[in-house]
Design a protein around this motif. Structure first.
Motif, PDB file in Angstrom:
ATOM      1  N   LEU A 504      31.921 -24.316  -2.542  1.00 26.08           N
ATOM      2  CA  LEU A 504      30.894 -24.315  -3.581  1.00 26.08           C
ATOM      3  C   LEU A 504      30.295 -25.708  -3.728  1.00 26.08           C
ATOM      4  N   ALA A 505      28.976 -25.767  -3.903  1.00 27.63           N
ATOM      5  CA  ALA A 505      28.301 -27.051  -4.135  1.00 27.63           C
ATOM      6  C   ALA A 505      26.899 -26.773  -4.664  1.00 27.63           C
ATOM      7  N   ARG A 506      26.340 -27.779  -5.341  1.00 29.97           N
ATOM      8  CA  ARG A 506      24.945 -27.697  -5.761  1.00 29.97           C
ATOM      9  C   ARG A 506      24.026 -28.427  -4.794  1.00 29.97           C
ATOM     10  N   ASP A 507      24.572 -29.328  -4.018  1.00 26.52           N
ATOM     11  CA  ASP A 507      23.783 -30.098  -3.061  1.00 26.52           C
ATOM     12  C   ASP A 507      23.552 -29.249  -1.810  1.00 26.52           C
ATOM     13  N   PRO A 508      22.290 -28.897  -1.477  1.00 31.37           N
ATOM     14  CA  PRO A 508      22.032 -28.063  -0.293  1.00 31.37           C
ATOM     15  C   PRO A 508      22.550 -28.681   0.998  1.00 31.37           C
ATOM     16  N   ALA A 509      22.620 -30.015   1.072  1.00 27.67           N
ATOM     17  CA  ALA A 509      23.094 -30.659   2.294  1.00 27.67           C
ATOM     18  C   ALA A 509      24.559 -30.324   2.573  1.00 27.67           C
ATOM     19  N   VAL A 510      25.335 -30.118   1.524  1.00 26.49           N
ATOM     20  CA  VAL A 510      26.746 -29.773   1.713  1.00 26.49           C
ATOM     21  C   VAL A 510      26.867 -28.405   2.375  1.00 26.49           C
ATOM     22  N   LEU A 511      26.091 -27.445   1.887  1.00 26.06           N
ATOM     23  CA  LEU A 511      26.144 -26.108   2.476  1.00 26.06           C
ATOM     24  C   LEU A 511      25.552 -26.097   3.879  1.00 26.06           C
ATOM     25  N   ALA A 512      24.531 -26.898   4.100  1.00 27.79           N
ATOM     26  CA  ALA A 512      23.922 -26.961   5.433  1.00 27.79           C
ATOM     27  C   ALA A 512      24.916 -27.488   6.459  1.00 27.79           C
ATOM     28  N   ALA A 513      25.812 -28.380   6.028  1.00 25.88           N
ATOM     29  CA  ALA A 513      26.777 -28.959   6.966  1.00 25.88           C
ATOM     30  C   ALA A 513      27.752 -27.925   7.509  1.00 25.88           C
ATOM     31  N   VAL A 514      27.939 -26.824   6.783  1.00 23.07           N
ATOM     32  CA  VAL A 514      28.896 -25.812   7.236  1.00 23.07           C
ATOM     33  C   VAL A 514      28.191 -24.575   7.785  1.00 23.07           C
ATOM     34  N   ASP A 515      26.903 -24.658   8.041  1.00 23.47           N
ATOM     35  CA  ASP A 515      26.202 -23.524   8.648  1.00 23.47           C
ATOM     36  C   ASP A 515      26.865 -23.049   9.937  1.00 23.47           C
ATOM     37  N   THR A 543      35.381 -32.514  10.538  1.00 20.27           N
ATOM     38  CA  THR A 543      34.296 -32.511  11.513  1.00 20.27           C
ATOM     39  C   THR A 543      32.958 -32.231  10.850  1.00 20.27           C
ATOM     40  N   ALA A 544      32.942 -31.273   9.926  1.00 16.98           N
ATOM     41  CA  ALA A 544      31.688 -30.898   9.273  1.00 16.98           C
ATOM     42  C   ALA A 544      31.121 -32.040   8.438  1.00 16.98           C
ATOM     43  N   PHE A 545      31.990 -32.840   7.841  1.00 20.93           N
ATOM     44  CA  PHE A 545      31.512 -33.847   6.893  1.00 20.93           C
ATOM     45  C   PHE A 545      31.760 -35.285   7.342  1.00 20.93           C
TER      46      PHE A 545
END
Length: 551
Positions: A504-515, A543-545
Motif C-alpha cells: 500500500l502507498a499513496r505515492d504512484p512511484a512506489v506502485l510503479a516500481a512493483v509493476d 531489487t524493486a526499490f
C-alpha cells in the motif's frame, strides 16, 4: 507398588488373568492405531499388529535362566511402544494445529510456547488443567506399556512351550495375511504401522542434521552483504515503511464459503476507503514456512530471505550474521522498531533484527483490559505506534515491523472498534471483554470457532484500514500480510500454506516500481494472482526499490 491379590486361589487366578488380559490389550490396542488423522475410528482396532508378536518372539529367544535380562528387554521394548504412542498422540495434535506431524528432534523446543499459549488463551485454570491432563496421559503411557510388556513376558516365560507355539502360529498367520493382502475394515488386516513409524522417526534424523548444515552455510552466504548502504532502498528514501503481520490471516479467510463473504466485505470497503484517502494497493500470495502457529518462523523468513521452517533453522539464523530487512533499512539510515504486543518479557532474538527499539506489552502504554491471549486490541497497537514513533517531528524515517494479534487463536473476545480519537491509553476498552464470547464459549463448537476466526480477521483488517485512513500520508508505505494459515479446525486438513500479501502507498512511484511483480490491484488478491515463497520477498523487495543483491 505390588498388587495384593485375594487369598482365595480362584479369586487370585481370576485377578491375575484379568491383569494379564489388560496387559495384552495395552500392548495390542495402541499398536493397531494407524494414520493419526484416523485414530479416533473404532475400525482401526480390528487389525492384527505385528509389534506385540515381535516383542514376544524377542523375549522368548532370550535364555530361560536370565529373568533380569528378560525384564530389562521387555521393559525397553514396552518403553519404545509407549514413546511411539505418545509421539503419535502428539502427531494428532500437531496435525490438527499445524497441519504437520510432531517432530521429536525439534518440537520439544516449543513446550514453553505451548504452555504460555494455553494459559493465555484459555485462562490459568483451564489452560493448566489441559496441560496437566496431557502430561498425565503421556506419563501413563510411558509407565503402563513397559509394565504391561514385563507382565506378558513373565507369563510367556512361565509357559514357554505354549507361548512359543502361539507366537509362531500368529506370526505365520500375520505373514500370510500380508502376502495374500487380506483387507480389513481400515486398510490391511495385518499391520506394522508402529514399527514403520519408529523406523521413520529414527531414519530421518541424519537427513535433518545434513539439512541444518546446508542451511547454516546458506545463512553465511548473504547476497545483500555486498550492497553499499547508499544503494539500499533508494526509491523509498524519506518514507516510513511498515511491515504489518496480521496473525493467522491465511488464504482460507478469502476462499472458504463460510468465511469469505464477511472478509470480502471488509476488504472491498477498505479498498474504497483507502482509495478515497489517496492510497493504491497491489496484492498477491506468499507461501508461509509454517502453518497454524509458530509465527516467528514466518517473520524470520520474510526478514532474512531464508526458508526458516523449523526451530533449529530459526535458532541457526538468529545466531548468524544474515542481514534482515530491518538491519538493511538501519544501514540505509532508517530508525527501526518492532511492535510486538504479545511479548511480556525480554526478546533476545531482537538483536538479530537490529531494531533500534522494541515495543511490547510492557512499554506501549496500554492501560486497558486484556482480551484473552491478545494483551491489547490491534486498534490500540496501531495508535501507540502513531503516537510513539510516527507523530513526533523532526525524526528520521521509520521502518517498523508490527504484529496485529487480535486474530490469534482462540479468536475469542474480539474487541469492538471505537472512534480513533478516543483510543487514548486504552481505558476506553474497560469492561468490554466481559461482554464478549470467551474461549470456553466458542471452542466446544467448530462452527463457532470458524465464525469467531472470520470475525477476528475482519476486526484486524478494519483496524488497519481505519489507522491508514486516519494517519496515512504520501510518505507512508505499508506491506501487510498474514503469517500463516489458521489451525486445521478452521483451514481443514488439506489446506495449503498461502497467505495474502498487499503493498500500500499513496505515492504512484512506489506502485510503479512493483509493476513487474504483476500483483493484483486492491486489498484482495485474485485466486490466480502470483504466488511466491515467503523467502523470496526480501531480495525482490530490495531489487524493486534499490540495488539487486548479487546471487
Amino acid at each position: 507398588m505390588p498388587v495384593h491379590l485375594p487369598r482365595s486361589t480362584g479369586a487370585r487366578r481370576l485377578v491375575s488373568g484379568a491383569l494379564t488380559v489388560a496387559a495384552v490389550l495395552l500392548l495390542v490396542v495402541p499398536a493397531t492405531l494407524g494414520d493419526p488423522v484416523d485414530e479416533t475410528r473404532v475400525s482401526t482396532l480390528v487389525r492384527l499388529p505385528v509389534e506385540p508378536l515381535l516383542l514376544l518372539a524377542v523375549v522368548l529367544a532370550l535364555p530361560a535362566g536370565r529373568p533380569r535380562l528378560r525384564t530389562a528387554v521387555a521393559a525397553g521394548l514396552g518403553g519404545v511402544l509407549g514413546l511411539a504412542l505418545v509421539f503419535r498422540g502428539l502427531d494428532l495434535g500437531f496435525l490438527r494445529a499445524l497441519n504437520r506431524p510432531f517432530d521429536p528432534l525439534i518440537d520439544w523446543r516449543y513446550a514453553g510456547s505451548l504452555v504460555g499459549l494455553l494459559r493465555d488463551s484459555f485462562g490459568p485454570l483451564l489452560g493448566t488443567a489441559l496441560l496437566v491432563g496431557a502430561v498425565v496421559a503421556a506419563v501413563a503411557a510411558l509407565l503402563l506399556l513397559p509394565l504391561a510388556a514385563v507382565r506378558v513376558a513373565g507369563v510367556a516365560a512361565r509357559h514357554r512351550p505354549q507361548a512359543a507355539a502361539v507366537t509362531a502360529v500368529l506370526l505365520a498367520g500375520w505373514l500370510v495375511v500380508v502376502l495374500v493382502g487380506v483387507p480389513g475394515p481400515a486398510g490391511s488386516l495385518a499391520t506394522a504401522d508402529t514399527l514403520r513409524y519408529v523406523h521413520h522417526e529414527v531414519a530421518r534424523v541424519p537427513g535433518q542434521l545434513a539439512d541444518l548444515r546446508e542451511f547454516e552455510a546458506a545463512a553465511r552466504d548473504d547476497p545483500a552483504a555486498d550492497v553499499a548502504p547508499e544503494d539500499l532502498v533508494t526509491a523509498l528514501r524519506g518514507k516510513d515503511v511498515l511491515v504489518v503481520f496480521v496473525e493467522s490471516y491465511g488464504r482460507v479467510a478469502l476462499e472458504d464459503p463460510a468465511l469469505a463473504p464477511g472478509v470480502d466485505r471488509v476488504l472491498a470497503r477498505g479498498t474504497r476507503d483507502l482509495t478515497d484517502a489517496g492510497f493504491d494497493a497491489r496484492s498477491a500470495w506468499l507461501t508461509s514456512p509454517t502453518f497454524g502457529a509458530l509465527s516467528w518462523l514466518a517473520h524470520a523468513t520474510l526478514q532474512s530471505g531464508l526458508w526458516v521452517d523449523s526451530q533449529p533453522r530459526y535458532d541457526a539464523v538468529v545466531t548468524s550474521r544474515r542481514l534482515t530487512l530491518s538491519r538493511l533499512f538501519a544501514r540505509a539510515g532508517w530508525r527501526t522498531v518492532a511492535v510486538v504486543p504479545a511479548n511480556d518479557r525480554d526478546w533476545p532474538q531482537a538483536e538479530f533484527y537490529d531494531f533500534d527499539h522494541v515495543y511490547d506489552s510492557r512499554n506501549l502504554g496500554y492501560r486497558g483490559p486484556r482480551f484473552g491471549y491478545p494483551t491489547m486490541p490491534d486498534q490500540y497497537t496501531l495508535e501507540a505506534l502513531q503516537r510513539l514513533e510516527l507523530e513526533p517531528r523532526p525524526r528520521p524515517p521509520v521502518m517498523a515491523e508490527v504484529d496485529l494479534i487480535t486474530s490469534h487463536a482462540p479468536w475469542s473476545r474480539v474487541p469492538l472498534l471505537v472512534d480513533q480519537a478516543t483510543v487514548g491509553d486504552g481505558s476506553v476498552f474497560d469492561g468490554m471483554p466481559s461482554r464478549l464470547d470467551s474461549a470456553t464459549d466458542i471452542w466446544p463448537d467448530p462452527t463457532r470457532i470458524r465464525a469467531a476466526y472470520g470475525h477476528a480477521i475482519e476486526y484486524s483488517l478494519s483496524a488497519l484500514v481505519r489507522f491508514l485512513t486516519t494517519y496515512g500520508d504520501d510518505d507512508l508505505v505499508v506491506v501487510v500480510l498474514g503469517d500463516h494459515q489458521p489451525a486445521t479446525v478452521v483451514s481443514g486438513d488439506d489446506a495449503g500454506r498461502e497467505v495474502p500479501v498487499t503493498l500500500l502507498a499513496r505515492d504512484p512511484a512506489v506502485l510503479a516500481a512493483v509493476d513487474p511483480w504483476a500483483w493484483e490491484p486492491g486489498l484482495r488478491p485474485d485466486p490466480e494472482a502470483p504466488v511466491w515463497r515467503m523467502d523470496a520477498f526480501r531480495d525482490r523487495f530490495l531489487t524493486a526499490f534499490g540495488t539487486t543483491p548479487a546471487p
